[in-house]
Design an enzyme around this catalytic site. Structure first.
Site: not given
Length: 422
Positions: A15, A156, A182, A296, A323, A327
């Protein structure tokens, strides 16, 4: 007490790179994460004509509020989801033709909710092969802005990309959400946008972002809370004690909430303004937990669940199936390889310890060593490294995939193991 040095947050570094590139002036990022994902993001910025100067402990980025400095570019996003989702959005603010591609793993991951929203905002883009996936070409002419509806139920990051875009549009953005997973990651985004001078607010079922751009600043990257989860979990399953400095009560990252899961299971947790400590107590209780907002860290909990005194059920994590790998299935398969009873559903996994009465510390859980199948997913390897503290003989088919977020993980974890053994 063992003090562990955790590298900078991947989410915050990505970010910050977007914000620095979009800001007016030169931004300095302190202690950014240096990993395959973030290096790929910085390399992508370079391909788009942004200057990124890198030293060991700081990066400097010359911002360009008007968008990329080149009229044409080919950008390879590697395995990075933030790179693959954020950079096409940034490129749309410029004027030119920008092609994006990614690894086979990243090509499989969905992009459609974001590109659909960008098209609704007037961005001209084309998926070259499978609709809703990379490779992707953006024919950029700037973005006017306006109102848009978004489904962020799979990631997200779709919402974050649009929020980051908002101040760079001519009219700002009004985003209506139909779903969101999330959510704490979105809180990271809006907090960082404000640090760079943007105006963004939650309103009703969505967000309003005002136009006006970003201003350059000096920004310190906090340690990665998702990465810290492996070290906190290690303390909980061994009876040790781990402290991570730089992650305290004021931390931006929602994944620090994983320590509250450990607290519910019996670990001792202490959080101050600037650090968090987790200590194992010799007890690890089973529980049922909704991990939608901290998904996560789902593999971390799954990997230590065999040592609990009762079943561990993790719910509301359907998004973990899209992901780097599926997972839920990856965790289930690897736990079964270790002799653990596991059940899964569309959005849940339940792990049933083989010997529920076995106390901590000590292996005695009924598990035995095996080669862990990583699926090229860094979080699978790092999670099952924690299992390896209690189960001898664990190995990995691709231990090097941790370079995605923590190239030095195995060395740091070996140091932790030595301290625990000592």
């Amino acid at each position: 007490m063992t003090l562990v040095d955790i590298p900078g947050s991947k989410s915050i570094t990505a970010r910050a790179l977007f914000l620095a590139a979009a800001a007016d002036g030169v931004t300095t990022l302190l202690r950014p994460l240096r990993s395959d994902d973030t290096e790929g993001f910085a390399e992508g910025l370079g391909a788009l004509g942004y200057r990124v100067g890198r030293t060991r402990d700081a990066w400097q980025i010359d911002g360009r509020p008007q968008g990329p400095a080149v009229a044409e570019a080919d950008v390879y996003c590697r395995d990075g989801a933030t790179t693959a989702r954020f950079l096409p959005t940034l490129a749309a603010t410029g004027r030119g033709t920008y092609r994006f591609d990614a690894s086979a793993q990243m090509r499989r991951r969905p992009l459609a909710p974001l590109t659909r929203a960008l098209r609704d905002l007037g961005v001209d883009l084309r998926h070259e092969q499978a609709e809703g996936h990379h490779p992707l070409t953006v024919f950029a002419q700037g973005v006017k802005g306006g109102a848009v509806t978004l489904d962020a139920g799979l990631s997200s990051q779709y919402l974050t990309a649009l929020l980051l875009l908002g101040p760079l549009t001519r009219d700002g953005l009004r985003i209506t959400l139909t779903d969101l997973v999330s959510a704490p990651y979105v809180d990271i985004t809006t907090a960082m946008m404000r640090e760079f001078g943007a105006e963004v607010r939650r309103e009703g079922a969505g967000y309003v972002v005002e136009p006006g751009g970003y201003r350059a600043t000096t920004y310190a990257i906090e340690p990665d809370a998702s990465t810290a989860s492996y070290f906190f979990a290690a303390a909980a399953v061994t009876g040790g004690e781990v402290t991570v400095a730089g992650l305290g009560s004021g931390a931006l990252q929602g994944d620090l909430g994983f320590v509250e899961v450990l607290r519910r299971m019996g670990a001792r947790v202490e959080t101050t303004a600037d650090r968090t400590t987790v200590a194992g107590t010799g007890e690890l209780r089973g529980l049922t937990v909704d991990m939608r907002d901290i998904s996560d860290t789902m593999p971390t909990l799954a990997a230590i669940a065999p040592f609990a005194s009762g079943p561990v059920r993790i719910e509301n994590v359907a998004n973990t199936r899209v992901k780097e790998c599926d997972r839920l299935d990856a965790c289930a398969e690897n736990l079964r390889r270790l002799g653990v009873e596991v059940a899964t559903g569309p959005d849940w996994i339940e792990i049933r310890p083989a010997a529920a009465s076995t106390p901590l510390p000590g292996s005695g859980s009924g598990t035995s060593g095996a080669e862990i199948k990583s699926y090229g997913d860094h979080r699978i390897v790092m999670s099952f490294a924690v299992t390896g503290l209690r189960v001898p003989g664990i190995s990995f088919d691709d231990p090097g995939c941790v370079r995605k977020t923590f190239p030095g993980f195995h060395e740091e974890f070996a140091r932790l193991r030595a301290r625990i053994s000592g």
